[in-house]
Design a protein around this motif. Structure first.
Motif, PDB file in Angstrom:
ATOM      1  N   GLY A 282       0.782  -1.228   0.000  1.00 20.86           N
ATOM      2  CA  GLY A 282       0.000   0.000   0.000  1.00 20.86           C
ATOM      3  C   GLY A 282       0.813   1.278   0.000  1.00 20.86           C
TER       4      GLY A 282
ATOM      5  N   GLN B  87     -12.276  -0.441 -10.391  1.00 17.13           N
ATOM      6  CA  GLN B  87     -13.202  -1.084  -9.462  1.00 17.13           C
ATOM      7  C   GLN B  87     -13.084  -2.596  -9.385  1.00 17.13           C
ATOM      8  OE1 GLN B  87     -15.026   0.826  -7.391  1.00 17.13           O
ATOM      9  NE2 GLN B  87     -14.085   2.591  -8.377  1.00 17.13           N
TER      10      GLN B  87
ATOM     11  N   ASP C 162     -11.789  -6.124  -7.629  1.00 15.92           N
ATOM     12  CA  ASP C 162     -11.659  -6.514  -6.222  1.00 15.92           C
ATOM     13  C   ASP C 162     -10.259  -6.177  -5.709  1.00 15.92           C
ATOM     14  OD1 ASP C 162     -14.261  -7.401  -6.175  1.00 15.92           O
ATOM     15  OD2 ASP C 162     -13.729  -9.509  -6.485  1.00 15.92           O
ATOM     16  N   TYR C 163      -9.241  -6.412  -6.551  1.00 16.30           N
ATOM     17  CA  TYR C 163      -7.866  -6.119  -6.151  1.00 16.30           C
ATOM     18  C   TYR C 163      -7.702  -4.638  -5.849  1.00 16.30           C
ATOM     19  CZ  TYR C 163      -2.899  -5.152  -6.451  1.00 16.30           C
ATOM     20  OH  TYR C 163      -1.631  -4.700  -6.184  1.00 16.30           O
TER      21      TYR C 163
ATOM     22  N   LYS D 108      -9.997  -2.414  -5.071  1.00 20.06           N
ATOM     23  CA  LYS D 108     -10.788  -2.055  -3.886  1.00 20.06           C
ATOM     24  C   LYS D 108     -10.037  -2.429  -2.610  1.00 20.06           C
ATOM     25  CE  LYS D 108     -15.255  -2.444  -6.157  1.00 20.06           C
ATOM     26  NZ  LYS D 108     -16.477  -3.237  -6.302  1.00 20.06           N
ATOM     27  N   SER D 109      -9.419  -3.609  -2.593  1.00 19.74           N
ATOM     28  CA  SER D 109      -8.673  -4.006  -1.396  1.00 19.74           C
ATOM     29  C   SER D 109      -7.403  -3.175  -1.255  1.00 19.74           C
ATOM     30  CB  SER D 109      -8.352  -5.504  -1.426  1.00 19.74           C
ATOM     31  OG  SER D 109      -7.461  -5.801  -2.481  1.00 19.74           O
ATOM     32  N   LEU D 110      -6.791  -2.792  -2.389  1.00 23.06           N
ATOM     33  CA  LEU D 110      -5.580  -1.975  -2.337  1.00 23.06           C
ATOM     34  C   LEU D 110      -5.861  -0.613  -1.721  1.00 23.06           C
ATOM     35  CD1 LEU D 110      -2.579  -1.982  -2.974  1.00 23.06           C
ATOM     36  CD2 LEU D 110      -3.137  -1.093  -5.255  1.00 23.06           C
TER      37      LEU D 110
ATOM     38  N   ALA E 224      -7.891   0.016   0.702  1.00 30.21           N
ATOM     39  CA  ALA E 224      -7.874  -0.189   2.155  1.00 30.21           C
ATOM     40  C   ALA E 224      -6.451  -0.361   2.667  1.00 30.21           C
ATOM     41  CB  ALA E 224      -8.724  -1.406   2.519  1.00 30.21           C
ATOM     42  N   VAL E 225      -5.632  -1.104   1.930  1.00 31.79           N
ATOM     43  CA  VAL E 225      -4.238  -1.316   2.325  1.00 31.79           C
ATOM     44  C   VAL E 225      -3.466   0.009   2.269  1.00 31.79           C
ATOM     45  CG1 VAL E 225      -2.098  -2.526   1.718  1.00 31.79           C
ATOM     46  CG2 VAL E 225      -4.267  -3.722   1.615  1.00 31.79           C
TER      47      VAL E 225
END
Length: 110
Positions: free
Chosen positions: A10, A29, A31-32, A34-36, A38-39
């Motif tokens: 991140g 948009q 999934d990868y 979106k999670s990045l 947050a990271v």
């Protein structure tokens, strides 16, 4: 285009200059990604999201008179920064990492 690069932890991990005609697709948009996001927020919260201060560096560069590539290479040379340079698409796919020894103007490159 100038693209900020983010590592899997991140943190902003540098910038990349790419020719627009080499971009084959843009994914939004996923999934990868979106999670990045947050990271990246966690990395900022813990103080290692932008240790290189890339936004500050980019903010101080003037892209009005010259190409992105020329501006970034001149900054790297004058700041004695390590760069990775890839060869033009269509030729052998090699990259070189190191310090720039000199910048020479050649017609058609900048």
């Amino acid at each position: 285009m100038l693209l900020k690069q983010v590592n899997p932890d991140g943190a902003i991990d540098g910038g990349g200059v790419y020719r627009l005609n080499t971009v084959t697709r843009v994914i939004e948009q996923s999934d990868y990604l979106k999670s990045l996001v947050a990271v990246m927020a966690l990395a900022r919260e813990r103080g290692y999201g932008n240790v290189w201060q890339l936004e500050t560096i980019i903010g101080n560069l003037d892209f009005k008179k010259h190409s992105i590539l020329k501006v970034v290479l001149e900054w790297a040379f004058n700041s004695d920064q390590v760069v990775t340079i890839g060869e033009h698409p269509g030729k052998r796919e090699a990259v070189y990492t190191g310090f720039l020894g000199s910048l020479k103007k050649k017609t058609g490159y900048f």
